[in-house]
Design a protein around this motif. Structure first.
Motif, PDB file in Angstrom:
ATOM      1  N   GLU A 254       0.693  -1.332  -0.067  1.00 54.20           N
ATOM      2  CA  GLU A 254      -0.070  -0.017   0.082  1.00 54.20           C
ATOM      3  C   GLU A 254       0.878   1.434   0.072  1.00 54.20           C
ATOM      4  O   GLU A 254       2.017   1.370   0.667  1.00 54.20           O
ATOM      5  N   GLY A 255       0.570   2.136  -0.903  1.00 57.26           N
ATOM      6  CA  GLY A 255       1.138   3.406  -0.803  1.00 57.26           C
ATOM      7  C   GLY A 255       2.514   3.601  -1.942  1.00 57.26           C
ATOM      8  O   GLY A 255       3.058   4.432  -2.144  1.00 57.26           O
ATOM      9  N   SER A 256       2.378   2.370  -2.633  1.00 57.85           N
ATOM     10  CA  SER A 256       3.683   2.356  -3.642  1.00 57.85           C
ATOM     11  C   SER A 256       3.496   2.706  -4.761  1.00 57.85           C
ATOM     12  O   SER A 256       2.340   3.097  -5.332  1.00 57.85           O
ATOM     13  N   ILE A 257       4.813   3.059  -5.429  1.00 60.35           N
ATOM     14  CA  ILE A 257       4.611   3.596  -6.971  1.00 60.35           C
ATOM     15  C   ILE A 257       5.988   3.063  -7.609  1.00 60.35           C
ATOM     16  O   ILE A 257       7.047   3.111  -6.766  1.00 60.35           O
ATOM     17  N   GLY A 258       6.012   2.661  -8.530  1.00 57.98           N
ATOM     18  CA  GLY A 258       7.240   2.092  -9.250  1.00 57.98           C
ATOM     19  C   GLY A 258       7.177   2.219 -10.819  1.00 57.98           C
ATOM     20  O   GLY A 258       5.989   2.327 -11.377  1.00 57.98           O
ATOM     21  N   TYR A 259       8.418   2.009 -11.555  1.00 55.26           N
ATOM     22  CA  TYR A 259       8.144   1.799 -12.992  1.00 55.26           C
ATOM     23  C   TYR A 259       8.420   0.540 -13.312  1.00 55.26           C
ATOM     24  O   TYR A 259       9.457  -0.393 -12.741  1.00 55.26           O
ATOM     25  N   VAL A 260       7.911   0.057 -14.171  1.00 59.68           N
ATOM     26  CA  VAL A 260       7.705  -1.334 -14.650  1.00 59.68           C
ATOM     27  C   VAL A 260       7.349  -1.429 -16.254  1.00 59.68           C
ATOM     28  O   VAL A 260       6.247  -0.645 -16.583  1.00 59.68           O
ATOM     29  N   GLU A 261       7.808  -2.373 -17.046  1.00 60.96           N
ATOM     30  CA  GLU A 261       7.304  -2.433 -18.418  1.00 60.96           C
ATOM     31  C   GLU A 261       5.902  -2.761 -18.276  1.00 60.96           C
ATOM     32  O   GLU A 261       5.449  -3.569 -17.581  1.00 60.96           O
ATOM     33  N   TYR A 262       5.137  -2.132 -19.218  1.00 64.09           N
ATOM     34  CA  TYR A 262       3.762  -2.233 -19.302  1.00 64.09           C
ATOM     35  C   TYR A 262       2.930  -3.453 -19.027  1.00 64.09           C
ATOM     36  O   TYR A 262       1.882  -3.466 -18.383  1.00 64.09           O
ATOM     37  N   SER A 263       3.672  -4.403 -19.879  1.00 58.09           N
ATOM     38  CA  SER A 263       2.879  -5.840 -19.892  1.00 58.09           C
ATOM     39  C   SER A 263       2.782  -6.411 -18.462  1.00 58.09           C
ATOM     40  O   SER A 263       1.941  -7.382 -18.296  1.00 58.09           O
ATOM     41  N   PHE A 264       4.004  -6.176 -17.640  1.00 55.07           N
ATOM     42  CA  PHE A 264       3.983  -6.645 -16.219  1.00 55.07           C
ATOM     43  C   PHE A 264       3.016  -5.881 -15.393  1.00 55.07           C
ATOM     44  O   PHE A 264       2.382  -6.352 -14.497  1.00 55.07           O
ATOM     45  N   ALA A 265       2.595  -4.480 -15.617  1.00 56.83           N
ATOM     46  CA  ALA A 265       1.478  -3.973 -14.804  1.00 56.83           C
ATOM     47  C   ALA A 265       0.094  -4.516 -15.530  1.00 56.83           C
ATOM     48  O   ALA A 265      -0.547  -4.681 -14.693  1.00 56.83           O
ATOM     49  N   VAL A 266       0.070  -4.891 -16.770  1.00 59.21           N
ATOM     50  CA  VAL A 266      -1.288  -5.397 -17.218  1.00 59.21           C
ATOM     51  C   VAL A 266      -1.442  -6.981 -16.468  1.00 59.21           C
ATOM     52  O   VAL A 266      -2.323  -7.311 -15.859  1.00 59.21           O
ATOM     53  N   ASN A 267      -0.194  -7.536 -16.690  1.00 60.86           N
ATOM     54  CA  ASN A 267      -0.342  -9.101 -15.807  1.00 60.86           C
ATOM     55  C   ASN A 267      -0.367  -8.918 -14.348  1.00 60.86           C
ATOM     56  O   ASN A 267      -1.299  -9.771 -13.839  1.00 60.86           O
ATOM     57  N   GLY A 268      -0.231  -7.934 -13.712  1.00 59.45           N
ATOM     58  CA  GLY A 268      -0.306  -7.922 -12.199  1.00 59.45           C
ATOM     59  C   GLY A 268      -1.515  -6.887 -12.032  1.00 59.45           C
ATOM     60  O   GLY A 268      -1.759  -6.815 -10.843  1.00 59.45           O
ATOM     61  N   SER A 269      -2.407  -6.718 -12.906  1.00 59.94           N
ATOM     62  CA  SER A 269      -3.484  -5.784 -12.556  1.00 59.94           C
ATOM     63  C   SER A 269      -3.130  -4.684 -11.785  1.00 59.94           C
ATOM     64  O   SER A 269      -4.057  -4.384 -10.945  1.00 59.94           O
ATOM     65  N   LEU A 270      -2.005  -3.991 -11.970  1.00 63.78           N
ATOM     66  CA  LEU A 270      -1.798  -2.862 -11.340  1.00 63.78           C
ATOM     67  C   LEU A 270      -2.530  -1.561 -11.987  1.00 63.78           C
ATOM     68  O   LEU A 270      -2.856  -1.488 -13.143  1.00 63.78           O
ATOM     69  N   ALA A 271      -2.986  -0.606 -10.788  1.00 64.11           N
ATOM     70  CA  ALA A 271      -3.154   0.512 -11.204  1.00 64.11           C
ATOM     71  C   ALA A 271      -2.018   1.657 -11.911  1.00 64.11           C
ATOM     72  O   ALA A 271      -0.752   1.092 -11.487  1.00 64.11           O
ATOM     73  N   THR A 272      -2.333   2.394 -13.193  1.00 63.18           N
ATOM     74  CA  THR A 272      -1.034   2.892 -13.508  1.00 63.18           C
ATOM     75  C   THR A 272      -1.744   4.280 -13.936  1.00 63.18           C
ATOM     76  O   THR A 272      -2.715   4.845 -14.109  1.00 63.18           O
TER      77      THR A 272
END
Length: 381
Positions: A254-272
């Motif tokens: 909780e409260g985190s932010i980071g940079y990651v290649e987009y397909s991993f954000a999709v795969n992890g269901s991350l808010a962007t």
């Protein structure tokens, strides 16, 4: 913006055989050590693609290593190629761009994946040329947006400007309800939660590209020289190895932010987060990444296709935090079978394999660049 893609995680894990670069299937000398050559027993056909566009098959084993950003793409490509070519085995070890270049230059793998082209100022080009015995090639194969993934309960929409991103990652903005962040997100209920920055702890081309974006847009707050391996020195927060590690940490903190290649954000269901560079908020997507790549220039010489990306583009609808993942290969291999196998596989990834990328969150190569990549690959032997 939150996206999900059912079943993608399973697909990622099934296909990539994450072997060490010194795979037991690679050629060995009399002492049992891997040689700098190519596939294990077996032969490769001489053409790169068949007349019908299907992969031209090679047999034996091909070993590669590097960028974690292209793991999902490489998984799909390996699945596609080996399904068509049952006698081929391809091992891709996603250890990070720096490790991939090191293993390629040491002759331990036949090609490397890197989110940055070989750096002549660090001796990478000269070392690769010595190892290859020919000119090394930087071949852009995957265009990936770098997402700013975050986890913040009750905040489904977050807009940041380049200077806010820089100040957050360098620790100058420490809480989510900082006045500067609130001013850009007036309708959001931002909590007083401390911002937990998560960055890549390993040598990473994703880090290098992210830092190039910061340096191009806010040189006052980001004064370091962009690099693959300096994140622990320039960013606040905690480091995690690999795109997988960063995405997992964001999703669980909780409260985190980071940079990651987009397909991993999709795969992890991350808010962007969306980015506003002056023309209004732009969501991260393959299309907004393609709008940025429209400004990219080929700066490599000969058949090398190193790109110069305009990270400060103001083009309408452009999302400027992007990376180009290169497949780094030799023009002429000491082992002819290795050279033909590399040519056949990369010809597939640059042609029919590009159609698999959009569904994984990557942007396929623009047609003009795709033609140049194909022409360079055709010269590999």
């Amino acid at each position: 913006m939150k996206l999900t893609r059912a079943g993608l995680a399973a697909g990622v894990l099934v296909a990539v055989t994450a072997l060490a670069a010194c795979s037991s299937s690679a050629k060995t000398d009399a002492g049992g050590k891997p040689t700098a050559g190519g596939p294990s027993s077996g032969t490769s056909s001489s053409a790169s693609t068949s007349a019908g566009g299907a992969p031209t098959c090679s047999s034996g084993t091909l070993n590669a290593e590097g960028s974690t950003a292209q793991t999902n793409a490489m998984t799909a490509w390996i699945n596609g190629y080996t399904k068509a070519c049952s006698s081929a085995k391809i091992n891709y070890n996603p250890t990070g761009s720096g490790a991939g270049v090191s293993q390629f230059n040491a002759g331990q793998v036949q090609f490397a994946g890197s989110d940055s082209a070989l750096d002549p100022t660090k001796g990478e080009v000269a070392t690769a040329q010595k190892q290859c015995g020919s000119a090394p090639l930087d071949l852009p194969m995957v265009i990936g947006p770098i997402a700013l993934g975050y986890k913040l309960s009750g905040v489904d929409k977050l807009v940041l400007t380049p200077d806010l991103v820089t100040k957050i990652f360098t620790g100058k903005i420490k809480t989510w309800n900082d006045p500067a962040v609130k001013a850009k997100n007036t309708s959001a209920k931002l909590p007083s939660t401390a911002i937990n920055v998560i960055y890549r702890s390993d040598s990473s081309g994703t880090t290098s590209n992210f830092e190039k974006f910061l340096a191009a847009n806010d040189p006052t707050d980001f004064t370091a020289k962009p690099a693959k391996d300096n994140a622990t020195k320039v960013f606040a927060g905690q480091g995690k190895a690999g795109s997988q590690g960063v995405a997992a940490a964001i999703g669980s903190t909780e409260g985190s932010i980071g940079y990651v290649e987009y397909s991993f954000a999709v795969n992890g269901s991350l808010a962007t987060a969306s980015l506003d560079t002056g023309s209004g908020p732009v969501d991260v997507s393959k299309d907004s990444a393609s709008a940025t790549l429209a400004d990219a220039q080929v700066v490599g010489t000969g058949d090398d296709l190193s790109l110069k990306i305009n990270y400060a583009t103001k083009a309408s609808g452009a999302y400027p935090v992007v990376l180009a993942t290169y497949e780094i290969a030799c023009t002429k291999y000491k082992d002819a079978a290795a050279g033909t196998f590399v040519k056949n596989f990369l010809s597939y990834t640059a042609s029919g394999g590009q159609s698999l990328l959009a569904g994984l969150g990557y942007a396929p190569l623009p047609s003009s660049l795709q033609a140049k990549v194909a022409a360079s690959i055709a010269k590999i032997s």
